[in-house]
Design a protein around this motif. Structure first.
Motif, mmCIF file in Angstrom:
data_model
loop_
_atom_site.group_PDB
_atom_site.id
_atom_site.type_symbol
_atom_site.label_atom_id
_atom_site.label_comp_id
_atom_site.label_asym_id
_atom_site.label_seq_id
_atom_site.Cartn_x
_atom_site.Cartn_y
_atom_site.Cartn_z
ATOM 1 N N VAL A 170 0.860 -1.189 0.000
ATOM 2 C CA VAL A 170 0.000 0.000 0.000
ATOM 3 C C VAL A 170 0.890 1.231 0.000
ATOM 4 O O VAL A 170 1.766 1.377 0.874
ATOM 5 C CB VAL A 170 -0.933 0.025 1.232
ATOM 6 C CG1 VAL A 170 -1.803 1.277 1.196
ATOM 7 C CG2 VAL A 170 -1.798 -1.224 1.266
ATOM 8 N N TYR B 107 0.465 5.351 0.112
ATOM 9 C CA TYR B 107 -0.553 6.374 0.369
ATOM 10 C C TYR B 107 0.093 7.754 0.405
ATOM 11 O O TYR B 107 1.077 7.977 1.108
ATOM 12 C CB TYR B 107 -1.254 6.110 1.706
ATOM 13 C CG TYR B 107 -2.282 7.155 2.065
ATOM 14 C CD1 TYR B 107 -2.091 8.012 3.146
ATOM 15 C CD2 TYR B 107 -3.440 7.297 1.315
ATOM 16 C CE1 TYR B 107 -3.029 8.967 3.462
ATOM 17 C CE2 TYR B 107 -4.383 8.247 1.625
ATOM 18 C CZ TYR B 107 -4.175 9.086 2.700
ATOM 19 O OH TYR B 107 -5.106 10.034 3.009
ATOM 20 N N ILE C 139 -6.018 -2.042 7.306
ATOM 21 C CA ILE C 139 -6.361 -3.185 6.454
ATOM 22 C C ILE C 139 -7.557 -3.890 7.094
ATOM 23 O O ILE C 139 -7.565 -4.164 8.299
ATOM 24 C CB ILE C 139 -5.175 -4.156 6.326
ATOM 25 C CG1 ILE C 139 -4.106 -3.570 5.407
ATOM 26 C CG2 ILE C 139 -5.636 -5.490 5.772
ATOM 27 C CD1 ILE C 139 -4.494 -3.539 3.948
ATOM 28 N N VAL D 281 -8.290 -1.832 1.678
ATOM 29 C CA VAL D 281 -7.587 -0.757 2.375
ATOM 30 C C VAL D 281 -8.617 0.289 2.804
ATOM 31 O O VAL D 281 -9.491 0.672 2.035
ATOM 32 C CB VAL D 281 -6.525 -0.106 1.472
ATOM 33 C CG1 VAL D 281 -5.819 1.027 2.214
ATOM 34 C CG2 VAL D 281 -5.517 -1.142 1.015
ATOM 35 N N PHE E 214 -2.461 0.379 -4.709
ATOM 36 C CA PHE E 214 -2.728 -0.840 -3.951
ATOM 37 C C PHE E 214 -2.372 -2.005 -4.858
ATOM 38 O O PHE E 214 -2.867 -2.095 -5.987
ATOM 39 C CB PHE E 214 -4.199 -0.885 -3.541
ATOM 40 C CG PHE E 214 -4.579 -2.100 -2.725
ATOM 41 C CD1 PHE E 214 -5.831 -2.680 -2.822
ATOM 42 C CD2 PHE E 214 -3.661 -2.674 -1.840
ATOM 43 C CE1 PHE E 214 -6.179 -3.785 -2.067
ATOM 44 C CE2 PHE E 214 -4.012 -3.783 -1.074
ATOM 45 C CZ PHE E 214 -5.276 -4.337 -1.193
#
Length: 519
Positions: free
Chosen positions: A447, A449, A462, A498, A513
């Motif tokens: 992931v 971000y 998660i 997510v 992702f």
């Protein structure tokens, strides 16, 4: 007045209008107090078209006195300007000593109104204020109750009966003007005022429109700066608290890890070993010579005289090996020999009639074989052998390139990406952000971000099968980038997604992702 951290993030500008309808020929006053307020968030933006819960508590004697009456107004919807209006006395009773709103004994003591508002999970105390003259009009209705009959007076002249058509009059209010039909009007604008907080160079003041201001520092009851909201400062590894000249100072040098850009130093002439930034050194001169000065226990080298066949060690006498040049018995059967392989037959050299060993029985029949991988079936094959299926290939990756503005802050939202760059195995649904394991196995997810916007306190999570599984990162600040990897053991049909909590702002953020099945 102490204000909680959560209250600092949500500001309310409250305007309370307390008016009562005219009697209009009735002997019973309507029981209720109009209440109006504007809801704003921590950026001063109106909380428009939002559902909230409001709880009113009427307290007796002091702002923290006994609870006389409490009521709840549920599912109150603000207007497009953030305004909501309620009638105190018309909510659902939830506590208090009075049987209902009409049973409050306004004449017995001073009364105070406490207002609490619920936006998400908990009620927030918005403050307590004292009822002044207007609410006690509720008690004035008792003046309409008939008293004991007095003595009959002397009969006078009969007066004009008047015109019944003009006896019934009506009060009306348009927001600023109070009028009575067939009579005059009264402007009430000057009666409605607002509280304001003003920051000046010498402090913060609380003021009311068309009246004076009060410096908030004077509200502190004990005048002790040690119990105020302060901050920490650090100077030259010394930690202390602000706004208190007598505050204890802590030396943090003992918590240093002593790994700050240091290196070892060596002075070969003085034979001293040191570390940069530290004046202390270690003198290794005493190690230059062995204390016992015995060369027999030092590190030495072997020597070999090929002519005289003498082997020795540095600093010591050698050993003559010439006597080993020829074997005493001259028998070739006990000499140092070698192995030889002819086909699959193994034998020893230097001996006539040496035994021969056939190694053919030890062959595994895999000589000159080739492994082949078939991508379409994800299988591995060895020629003249068997085939092994490696299972279906599962891998996906999708980017989120747009940051949406979410309706609520401090709220969880699904991390929804765009169409995937690849989706082998078909397990990822980019419309819902949900990955469904097509088969059981070990999976690794990545992931990335990017916290677009300026809001802080974001959380990356998660979820497994719709429930919280693990927190990847907390306290994410605006403008930062977070990358996390997680390995999970999944059964076929398990789902993973997510979740992003937008923290104190509304930006969903961007990123990517991805995931794949390890085996």
């Amino acid at each position: 007045m102490m204000i909680s951290g959560k209250m600092k993030r949500i500001l309310f500008f409250l305007i309370i209008a307390l008016f009562f309808e005219g009697i209009n020929g009735q002997t019973q006053l309507p029981m209720g107090i109009p209440y109006q307020a504007v809801a704003r968030d921590n950026f001063g933006k109106e909380l428009a078209s939002r559902q909230i819960n409001v709880r009113f508590s009427i307290l007796s004697e002091t702002p923290v006195g006994p609870l006389v009456y409490q009521e709840l107004h549920s599912a109150v919807t603000t207007s497009k300007f953030g305004v909501f209006s309620l009638i105190i006395g018309k909510g659902l009773k939830s506590g208090g000593s009075a049987a209902d709103f009409s049973k409050i004994e306004w004449s017995q003591a001073s009364h105070f109104l406490k207002v609490e508002v619920k936006f998400e999970n908990d009620y927030i105390d918005m403050g307590t204020m004292q009822f002044l003259a207007v609410p006690y009009a509720l008690y004035a209705q008792k003046s309409l109750e008939p008293g004991p009959q007095g003595q009959r007076g002397e009969q006078g002249l009969q007066g004009n009966p008047g015109n019944p058509a003009t006896d019934d009059q009506t009060l009306s209010f348009d927001g600023s003007m109070l009028s009575i039909s067939g009579g005059n009007s009264l402007t009430l604008n000057d009666l409605i005022q607002n509280l304001t907080v003003i920051n000046q160079a010498d402090g913060t003041y609380l003021g009311i429109s068309r009246a004076n201001s009060v410096k908030l520092a004077t509200i502190e009851s004990d005048g002790d700066p040690k119990n105020e909201i302060q901050d920490l400062t650090i100077n030259a590894d010394k930690l202390k608290i602000t706004n208190n000249a007598l505050a204890t100072e802590w030396d943090l040098t003992r918590y240093l890890d002593n790994t700050d850009a240091q290196s070892l130093t060596w002075d070969p002439a003085a034979r001293t070993l040191g570390i940069s930034g530290n004046v202390a050194t270690i003198n290794l001169t005493e190690l230059k010579n062995d204390p016992d000065a015995d060369p027999t226990n030092e590190l030495q080298d072997l020597t070999w005289d090929v002519t005289n066949r003498i082997i020795g060690i540095t600093g010591r006498a050698g050993v003559n090996l010439s006597e080993l040049k020829n074997d005493a018995d001259a028998s070739p059967t006990n000499e140092i020999q070698d192995l030889q392989l002819a086909g699959n037959n193994l034998s020893i050299t230097g001996k006539t009639g040496a035994a021969v060993i056939n190694l053919g029985t030890y062959l595994d029949n895999t000589d000159n074989q080739t492994l082949t991988y078939t991508e379409s079936t994800n299988s591995l094959t060895i020629d003249r052998g068997n085939t092994i299926s490696l299972g279906s290939l599962v891998a996906f990756r999708a980017k989120k390139t747009t940051s949406e503005i979410m309706p609520n802050f401090l709220t969880d939202y699904d991390f929804i990406t765009g169409a995937p760059e690849f989706n082998d195995g078909g397990g990822f649904n980019y419309l819902t952000g949900l990955f469904t394991a097509p088969s059981s196995g070990i999976y690794t997810f990545n992931v990335n971000y990017v916290a677009s916007g300026t809001a802080d306190s974001r959380i990356l999570k998660i979820f497994l099968n719709g429930s919280f599984y693990e927190t990847l990162n907390t306290g994410i600040t605006g403008g930062s980038t977070i990358s996390r990897q997680l390995t999970m053991k999944l059964s076929a049909g398990n789902t993973v997604k997510v979740i992003v909590n937008v923290g104190t702002g509304y930006d969903s953020g961007t990123g990517s992702f991805s995931g794949y099945k390890v085996f």
